[in-house]
Enzyme design. Structure first.
Site, PDB file in Angstrom:
ATOM      1  CD  GLU A 169      -1.476  -2.117   2.325  1.00  0.00           C
ATOM      2  OE1 GLU A 169      -2.090  -2.212   3.398  1.00  0.00           O
ATOM      3  OE2 GLU A 169      -0.491  -2.818   2.032  1.00  0.00           O
ATOM      4  CG  ASN A 170       4.872   1.170   1.446  1.00  0.00           C
ATOM      5  OD1 ASN A 170       4.453   0.082   1.076  1.00  0.00           O
ATOM      6  ND2 ASN A 170       6.135   1.358   1.775  1.00  0.00           N
TER       7      ASN A 170
END
Length: 220
Positions: free
Chosen positions: A50-51
């Site tokens: 997700e980053n």
């Protein structure tokens, strides 16, 4: 009661067998991060975080960590050839578009219908829900890795979740230190047990109705 490092790695090793060639896969925080180290080297897969990485690899060798390269949990990772970087908005766009074949997540509770509670304990401070709600709703297959019981010995696989839900009927598989379950049509199927546990021990520590397959395999 927490799991020993060897047990955590065995759960991750079993989960890695669910990853097939050509898949795009997201690994959540906790035991799921360990799965990257057990994916077969001959598979052409893309790990998503997700980053903002697509093409993440496993853990770096000690001393070769890059302080600017980490997974969503902040742990150092490597990248594969052809990897790409982008912002969190794009990372979540990939999730919400339904482009992930598999997401592997931790959980606090899972019900026999596959309901997942994994983002908050009431009364405890948390930084936020993270990507759990999007991942659990949008990935084509959701695999939960967790302790079979909590630190007091209470089942974490239950008839109905008592904690706030992340998603209803979202789990497809549950892998614990004791067994592998499949959630299908609102029912929980026991298909594998983890050595050295028995079917009876698994059922006795599961707080939900379990359908036992005619032939239950043993994972070493």
């Amino acid at each position: 009661m927490g799991l020993g490092i060897e047990t955590r790695h065995r759960i991750a090793r079993r989960a890695a067998l669910e990853i097939k060639d050509g898949m795009t896969v997201n690994l959540g925080i906790g035991i799921p991060t360990l799965v990257a180290d057990y994916i077969a080297k001959d598979l052409h897969i893309m790990l998503h975080t997700e980053n903002g990485i697509l093409g993440m690899g496993g853990s770096p060798a000690e001393g070769e960590e890059d302080g600017n390269l980490s997974n969503a949990g902040g742990y150092p990772v490597t990248i594969q050839p052809g990897a790409s970087y982008f912002d969190s908005a794009t990372a979540f766009g990939i999730i919400r578009k339904g482009l992930l074949d598999v997401t592997i997540l931790g959980a606090l509770e899972v019900s026999e219908k596959g309901d997942i509670a994994n983002w908050i304990v009431p009364g405890k401070r948390v930084p936020g829900m993270g990507g759990a709600i999007d991942l659990a709703q949008k990935a084509k297959k959701v695999i939960i890795l967790m302790n079979h019981t909590d630190k007091f010995g209470n089942p974490k696989i239950v008839k109905n979740c008592s904690l706030p839900l992340t998603v209803r009927e979202g789990a497809h598989m549950i892998i614990t230190e004791k067994a592998v379950f499949h959630c299908e049509n609102g029912q929980l199927f026991l298909r594998e047990i983890m050595n050295p546990y028995t079917i009876e021990e698994v059922i006795d520590t599961t707080g939900a109705a379990v359908i036992v397959d005619e032939k239950v395999s043993v994972f070493q």
